[in-house]
Design a protein around this motif. Structure first.
Motif, PDB file in Angstrom:
ATOM      1  N   LEU A 110      42.959  34.573  54.834  1.00 19.80           N
ATOM      2  CA  LEU A 110      42.520  35.931  54.549  1.00 19.80           C
ATOM      3  C   LEU A 110      41.178  36.117  55.237  1.00 19.80           C
ATOM      4  O   LEU A 110      40.211  35.420  54.915  1.00 19.80           O
ATOM      5  CB  LEU A 110      42.389  36.162  53.041  1.00 19.80           C
ATOM      6  CG  LEU A 110      41.705  37.474  52.618  1.00 19.80           C
ATOM      7  CD1 LEU A 110      42.502  38.681  53.086  1.00 19.80           C
ATOM      8  CD2 LEU A 110      41.515  37.507  51.100  1.00 19.80           C
ATOM      9  N   LEU A 137      38.023  38.426  55.863  1.00 17.71           N
ATOM     10  CA  LEU A 137      37.287  39.552  55.295  1.00 17.71           C
ATOM     11  C   LEU A 137      36.188  39.996  56.247  1.00 17.71           C
ATOM     12  O   LEU A 137      35.419  39.166  56.750  1.00 17.71           O
ATOM     13  CB  LEU A 137      36.651  39.167  53.959  1.00 17.71           C
ATOM     14  CG  LEU A 137      37.575  38.733  52.819  1.00 17.71           C
ATOM     15  CD1 LEU A 137      36.737  38.319  51.606  1.00 17.71           C
ATOM     16  CD2 LEU A 137      38.544  39.856  52.435  1.00 17.71           C
ATOM     17  N   GLY A 160      33.949  37.880  48.706  1.00 15.78           N
ATOM     18  CA  GLY A 160      34.524  36.586  49.073  1.00 15.78           C
ATOM     19  C   GLY A 160      34.335  35.559  47.967  1.00 15.78           C
ATOM     20  O   GLY A 160      35.266  34.806  47.638  1.00 15.78           O
ATOM     21  N   LEU A 180      36.615  36.515  44.962  1.00 14.46           N
ATOM     22  CA  LEU A 180      38.018  36.188  45.199  1.00 14.46           C
ATOM     23  C   LEU A 180      38.251  34.680  45.163  1.00 14.46           C
ATOM     24  O   LEU A 180      39.256  34.208  44.625  1.00 14.46           O
ATOM     25  CB  LEU A 180      38.469  36.754  46.549  1.00 14.46           C
ATOM     26  CG  LEU A 180      38.622  38.273  46.636  1.00 14.46           C
ATOM     27  CD1 LEU A 180      38.971  38.688  48.057  1.00 14.46           C
ATOM     28  CD2 LEU A 180      39.685  38.781  45.661  1.00 14.46           C
ATOM     29  N   ALA A 181      37.320  33.924  45.733  1.00 15.31           N
ATOM     30  CA  ALA A 181      37.475  32.463  45.731  1.00 15.31           C
ATOM     31  C   ALA A 181      37.477  31.912  44.305  1.00 15.31           C
ATOM     32  O   ALA A 181      38.190  30.954  44.006  1.00 15.31           O
ATOM     33  CB  ALA A 181      36.361  31.814  46.547  1.00 15.31           C
ATOM     34  N   TRP A 239      40.965  33.056  42.773  1.00 12.52           N
ATOM     35  CA  TRP A 239      42.173  32.816  43.573  1.00 12.52           C
ATOM     36  C   TRP A 239      43.136  31.928  42.798  1.00 12.52           C
ATOM     37  O   TRP A 239      42.720  30.951  42.167  1.00 12.52           O
ATOM     38  CB  TRP A 239      41.776  32.158  44.886  1.00 12.52           C
ATOM     39  CG  TRP A 239      42.773  32.323  45.991  1.00 12.52           C
ATOM     40  CD1 TRP A 239      43.633  31.385  46.495  1.00 12.52           C
ATOM     41  CD2 TRP A 239      42.999  33.516  46.753  1.00 12.52           C
ATOM     42  NE1 TRP A 239      44.384  31.918  47.525  1.00 12.52           N
ATOM     43  CE2 TRP A 239      44.027  33.238  47.698  1.00 12.52           C
ATOM     44  CE3 TRP A 239      42.460  34.803  46.729  1.00 12.52           C
ATOM     45  CZ2 TRP A 239      44.488  34.182  48.605  1.00 12.52           C
ATOM     46  CZ3 TRP A 239      42.917  35.744  47.628  1.00 12.52           C
ATOM     47  CH2 TRP A 239      43.924  35.433  48.559  1.00 12.52           C
ATOM     48  N   VAL A 244      41.495  26.854  47.198  1.00 16.18           N
ATOM     49  CA  VAL A 244      41.008  27.746  48.249  1.00 16.18           C
ATOM     50  C   VAL A 244      39.715  27.213  48.862  1.00 16.18           C
ATOM     51  O   VAL A 244      38.907  26.564  48.188  1.00 16.18           O
ATOM     52  CB  VAL A 244      40.795  29.174  47.684  1.00 16.18           C
ATOM     53  CG1 VAL A 244      39.668  29.183  46.651  1.00 16.18           C
ATOM     54  CG2 VAL A 244      40.530  30.184  48.789  1.00 16.18           C
ATOM     55  N   LEU A 294      36.483  28.787  50.887  1.00 16.07           N
ATOM     56  CA  LEU A 294      35.747  29.957  51.349  1.00 16.07           C
ATOM     57  C   LEU A 294      34.853  29.514  52.495  1.00 16.07           C
ATOM     58  O   LEU A 294      33.989  28.660  52.323  1.00 16.07           O
ATOM     59  CB  LEU A 294      34.902  30.543  50.212  1.00 16.07           C
ATOM     60  CG  LEU A 294      33.950  31.684  50.599  1.00 16.07           C
ATOM     61  CD1 LEU A 294      34.715  32.905  51.106  1.00 16.07           C
ATOM     62  CD2 LEU A 294      33.067  32.062  49.398  1.00 16.07           C
ATOM     63  N   ASP A 350      44.551  27.594  50.614  1.00 16.90           N
ATOM     64  CA  ASP A 350      44.405  28.849  51.327  1.00 16.90           C
ATOM     65  C   ASP A 350      42.965  28.902  51.844  1.00 16.90           C
ATOM     66  O   ASP A 350      42.090  28.163  51.354  1.00 16.90           O
ATOM     67  CB  ASP A 350      44.636  30.041  50.413  1.00 16.90           C
ATOM     68  CG  ASP A 350      46.107  30.254  50.088  1.00 16.90           C
ATOM     69  OD1 ASP A 350      46.958  29.681  50.776  1.00 16.90           O
ATOM     70  OD2 ASP A 350      46.391  31.008  49.136  1.00 16.90           O
ATOM     71  N   ILE A 367      39.792  31.648  52.766  1.00 15.94           N
ATOM     72  CA  ILE A 367      39.180  32.974  52.806  1.00 15.94           C
ATOM     73  C   ILE A 367      37.994  32.885  53.760  1.00 15.94           C
ATOM     74  O   ILE A 367      37.092  32.068  53.555  1.00 15.94           O
ATOM     75  CB  ILE A 367      38.706  33.430  51.411  1.00 15.94           C
ATOM     76  CG1 ILE A 367      39.888  33.526  50.443  1.00 15.94           C
ATOM     77  CG2 ILE A 367      37.983  34.779  51.509  1.00 15.94           C
ATOM     78  CD1 ILE A 367      39.474  33.840  49.010  1.00 15.94           C
ATOM     79  N   ASP A 408      34.767  34.661  55.368  1.00 14.68           N
ATOM     80  CA  ASP A 408      33.776  35.729  55.319  1.00 14.68           C
ATOM     81  C   ASP A 408      33.212  35.876  56.728  1.00 14.68           C
ATOM     82  O   ASP A 408      32.392  35.075  57.166  1.00 14.68           O
ATOM     83  CB  ASP A 408      32.677  35.368  54.318  1.00 14.68           C
ATOM     84  CG  ASP A 408      31.502  36.346  54.341  1.00 14.68           C
ATOM     85  OD1 ASP A 408      31.582  37.365  55.054  1.00 14.68           O
ATOM     86  OD2 ASP A 408      30.497  36.070  53.655  1.00 14.68           O
ATOM     87  N   ALA A 427      42.927  39.244  43.608  1.00 13.99           N
ATOM     88  CA  ALA A 427      43.233  37.890  44.079  1.00 13.99           C
ATOM     89  C   ALA A 427      44.731  37.628  44.024  1.00 13.99           C
ATOM     90  O   ALA A 427      45.313  37.056  44.959  1.00 13.99           O
ATOM     91  CB  ALA A 427      42.473  36.857  43.251  1.00 13.99           C
TER      92      ALA A 427
END
Length: 260
Positions: A4, A6, A19, A22-23, A26, A30, A32, A125, A127, A129, A244
C-alpha cells in the motif's frame, strides 16, 4: 498481501499519522516503511517519542545494496518495532537521515521494492509512507509494484484542487494506466465541506477509505502524546480499524489480480 503506497499532494492531510494509524490497526503483520524524501523522521520524533533508531534505516539498506548483500534480511534487521509485546508483528523501517540522501537512492529503489514484494513470503504486508508528491513524482518502482497507490487528501477545496493536479501526473504512469483500480483516494474529514462521494466524482477516482478528522486524538499518533482514556473508542480509531480492514482486502485483491 502486497504494498500500500500512501502519498499526498498538499493541504497537510497527515500521511505519516495515517500510516502509523493503519500500521497499528492492520489485520495482518505489517512493515511501515518511511520513504519520504524529505527526511523528516516524523515517526521516530513523533509516535515513537524520540526513540533512537540506533543508526537503522534506509541508509544502511543503501550500504547493503552497494555491497551487493541480500536486502531481505537487511530490511528486517534495520526495522524497529512499532509496538512492544505485540500479538501481531508491526515493524517500522526508518527513513532518510538527510534530505539529500533521497537523490542518491535512485538505483536502490528497484531492489528495495523487490524486497517489499518478497516480504509476502514472510507473511508481511508493506505500507509505504512516500510523503508528498515532489516535482519529480514518486519513485517509479514503488508505483510499478504497489498493489494500491492511495492519495490522501482532506475535503477542502485547496486539497481537492491540489490532488487533481497531481492525479493527472500519476495517471500517466504505465502501471496505473494498465490497472486503473491501482489508484484510489483516502479522504480525511469528509464533509468539511465536500463529501467523499463528491470528491470521488470530481477527481474521477474511487474513495477507498475515509478517516475521521480528530486532531486531539491524532496527537498520540503524530506526536507520541499519552493515550486518552477515550482513544480506543474514538471516532479516529474506529475509522482507522474500518479503513485498515477495507484497504487490506483491497490490497489483497489487487495483488491477486496483478499476479493472475
Amino acid at each position: 498481501m502486497g504494498i500500500l503506497l500512501l502519498t499526498s499532494a498538499s493541504g497537510a492531510p497527515g500521511v505519516t499519522t495515517l500510516g502509523v494509524g493503519l500500521a497499528l490497526t492492520w489485520p495482518r503483520p505489517v512493515l511501515l516503511a518511511d520513504c519520504d524524501p524529505g527526511a523528516h523522521q516524523a515517526v521516530l520524533a513523533g509516535y515513537l517519542a524520540g526513540t533512537s533508531a540506533e543508526g537503522k534505516g534506509l541508509l544502511r539498506v543503501a550500504e547493503a545494496h552497494r555491497d551487493r548483500r541480500s536486502l531481505t534480511e537487511v530490511v528486517i534487521d534495520q526495522s524497529v518495532p512499532l509496538v512492544e509485546d505485540q500479538a501481531v508483528s508491526r515493524l517500522f523501517l526508518p527513513g532518510f537521515g538527510r534530505p539529500s540522501s533521497a537523490a542518491l537512492f535512485g538505483g536502490v529503489w528497484p531492489d528495495l521494492t523487490d524486497v517489499f514484494v518478497a516480504l509476502d513470503d514472510h507473511g508481511f504486508d508493506v505500507i509505504v509512507d512516500a510523503g508528498r508528491i515532489s516535482h519529480s513524482g514518486l519513485p517509479s518502482p514503488l508505483v510499478e509494484r504497489a498493489s494500491l497507490t492511495a492519495v490522501v487528501l482532506r475535503s477542502s477545496l485547496r486539497s481537492v484542487v491540489s490532488a487533481r493536479v497531481h492525479l493527472l501526473a500519476l495517471r500517466e504512469h504505465p502501471r496505473l494506466q494498465a490497472h486503473q483500480r491501482g489508484l484510489g483516494l483516502i479522504v480525511v474529514g469528509a464533509g468539511q465541506p465536500y463529501t467523499a462521494r463528491e470528491i470521488g466524482k470530481s477527481l474521477g477516482a474511487p474513495v477507498v477509505a475515509e478517516i475521521a478528522h480528530d486532531p486531539a486524538m491524532a496527537k498520540h499518533l503524530s506526536d507520541g502524546e499519552p493515550q486518552s482514556r477515550k482513544f480506543d473508542s474514538s471516532r479516529l480509531v474506529r475509522s482507522l480499524h474500518a479503513a485498515a480492514g477495507q484497504l487490506a482486502t483491497r490490497v489483497d485483491r489487487a495483488d491477486q489480480l496483478v499476479r493472475g
